[in-house]
Scaffold this active site. Structure first.
Site, PDB file in Angstrom:
ATOM      1  N   CYS A 110      59.171  82.072  38.878  1.00 25.65           N
ATOM      2  CA  CYS A 110      59.604  82.862  37.738  1.00 25.65           C
ATOM      3  C   CYS A 110      61.016  83.367  37.997  1.00 25.65           C
ATOM      4  O   CYS A 110      61.322  83.797  39.115  1.00 25.65           O
ATOM      5  CB  CYS A 110      58.634  84.030  37.556  1.00 25.65           C
ATOM      6  SG  CYS A 110      59.035  85.120  36.180  1.00 25.65           S
ATOM      7  N   HIS A 153      52.635  80.561  30.654  1.00 30.22           N
ATOM      8  CA  HIS A 153      53.394  81.453  31.538  1.00 30.22           C
ATOM      9  C   HIS A 153      54.279  82.381  30.699  1.00 30.22           C
ATOM     10  O   HIS A 153      54.298  83.600  30.920  1.00 30.22           O
ATOM     11  CB  HIS A 153      54.251  80.607  32.497  1.00 30.22           C
ATOM     12  CG  HIS A 153      55.127  81.385  33.409  1.00 30.22           C
ATOM     13  ND1 HIS A 153      54.928  81.419  34.774  1.00 30.22           N
ATOM     14  CD2 HIS A 153      56.222  82.153  33.181  1.00 30.22           C
ATOM     15  CE1 HIS A 153      55.869  82.191  35.334  1.00 30.22           C
ATOM     16  NE2 HIS A 153      56.673  82.628  34.370  1.00 30.22           N
ATOM     17  N   GLU A 154      55.001  81.804  29.726  1.00 30.01           N
ATOM     18  CA  GLU A 154      55.899  82.626  28.897  1.00 30.01           C
ATOM     19  C   GLU A 154      55.117  83.545  27.966  1.00 30.01           C
ATOM     20  O   GLU A 154      55.515  84.691  27.747  1.00 30.01           O
ATOM     21  CB  GLU A 154      56.868  81.732  28.109  1.00 30.01           C
ATOM     22  CG  GLU A 154      57.797  80.900  28.973  1.00 30.01           C
ATOM     23  CD  GLU A 154      58.522  81.668  30.063  1.00 30.01           C
ATOM     24  OE1 GLU A 154      58.931  82.824  29.835  1.00 30.01           O
ATOM     25  OE2 GLU A 154      58.674  81.119  31.172  1.00 30.01           O
ATOM     26  N   HIS A 157      54.256  86.654  29.657  1.00 36.84           N
ATOM     27  CA  HIS A 157      55.362  87.626  29.710  1.00 36.84           C
ATOM     28  C   HIS A 157      55.349  88.534  28.476  1.00 36.84           C
ATOM     29  O   HIS A 157      55.671  89.718  28.569  1.00 36.84           O
ATOM     30  CB  HIS A 157      56.721  86.927  29.789  1.00 36.84           C
ATOM     31  CG  HIS A 157      57.129  86.560  31.178  1.00 36.84           C
ATOM     32  ND1 HIS A 157      57.222  87.468  32.212  1.00 36.84           N
ATOM     33  CD2 HIS A 157      57.499  85.359  31.703  1.00 36.84           C
ATOM     34  CE1 HIS A 157      57.614  86.851  33.307  1.00 36.84           C
ATOM     35  NE2 HIS A 157      57.781  85.562  33.030  1.00 36.84           N
TER      36      HIS A 157
END
Length: 185
Positions: A110, A153-154, A157
């Protein structure tokens, strides 16, 4: 242009907040943010630009990583023998997913984490997603492999979740049931 110094690092409060939904039409600042996120990723995959500006290569970048708590992220993925995938997603959602899981055998990294974190991060192997582009047009796509992993993954966030939250600290490399490992080129 976004530089490494503009990307907040782990421990920063914006990485642990649930980002706000975006309303349309988006304003000039949000439009610039969309352009800047994608531009960073494209630049970060060019060796000359990386070296000149001290960028770390990335395939995904979310607004909270540049201290903007909005539900926006960009992906730019070029895989050998495949058409490049490059887009900005606003208010993204996973509308369906496979039972089967996957994980990167090399582990995830990341841009907001300046250390190696060992362990497998379980992700859905295939996902169907919906999001809006910067013009407010909704799109839907099916993703698998690296694009599916990066999207998840994003999206994490935007929900205040870091990739290592998914790693079992007591057994970081334990077998993940119903998972097919994904080898990155």
């Amino acid at each position: 242009m976004i530089l490494m110094e503009d990307i907040v690092r782990e421990g920063h409060p914006s990485l642990r907040k649930v980002a706000e939904e975006v309303t349309f039409p988006i304003d000039a600042n949000e439009k610039k943010l969309c352009t800047d996120l994608l531009e960073y990723l494209i630049n970060s995959q060019n060796d000359d630009v990386c070296e000149r500006y001290g960028l770390r290569p990335g395939i995904g970048l979310a607004a909270p990583q540049v201290n903007v708590s909005k539900r926006i992220f960009a992906l730019h993925i070029e895989e050998e023998g495949k058409k490049p995938l490059s887009f900005v997603a606003i208010n993204p959602k996973i509308v369906s997913h496979s039972v089967e899981k996957t994980y990167l055998t090399s582990g995830e990294g990341c841009l907001s984490v300046d250390r190696d974190v060992d362990g497998f991060v379980p992700r859905y192997a295939r996902i169907t997603v919906k999001a809006f582009n910067p013009d407010g047009i909704e799109f839907k796509m099916r993703l698998k492999g690296l694009p599916a992993i990066a999207f998840q993954h994003e999206l994490d966030h935007l929900n205040g979740i870091m990739f290592y939250d998914h790693i079992d600290a007591s057994a970081p490399y334990k077998n993940i049931p119903d998972a097919t490992p994904f080898e990155r080129d």
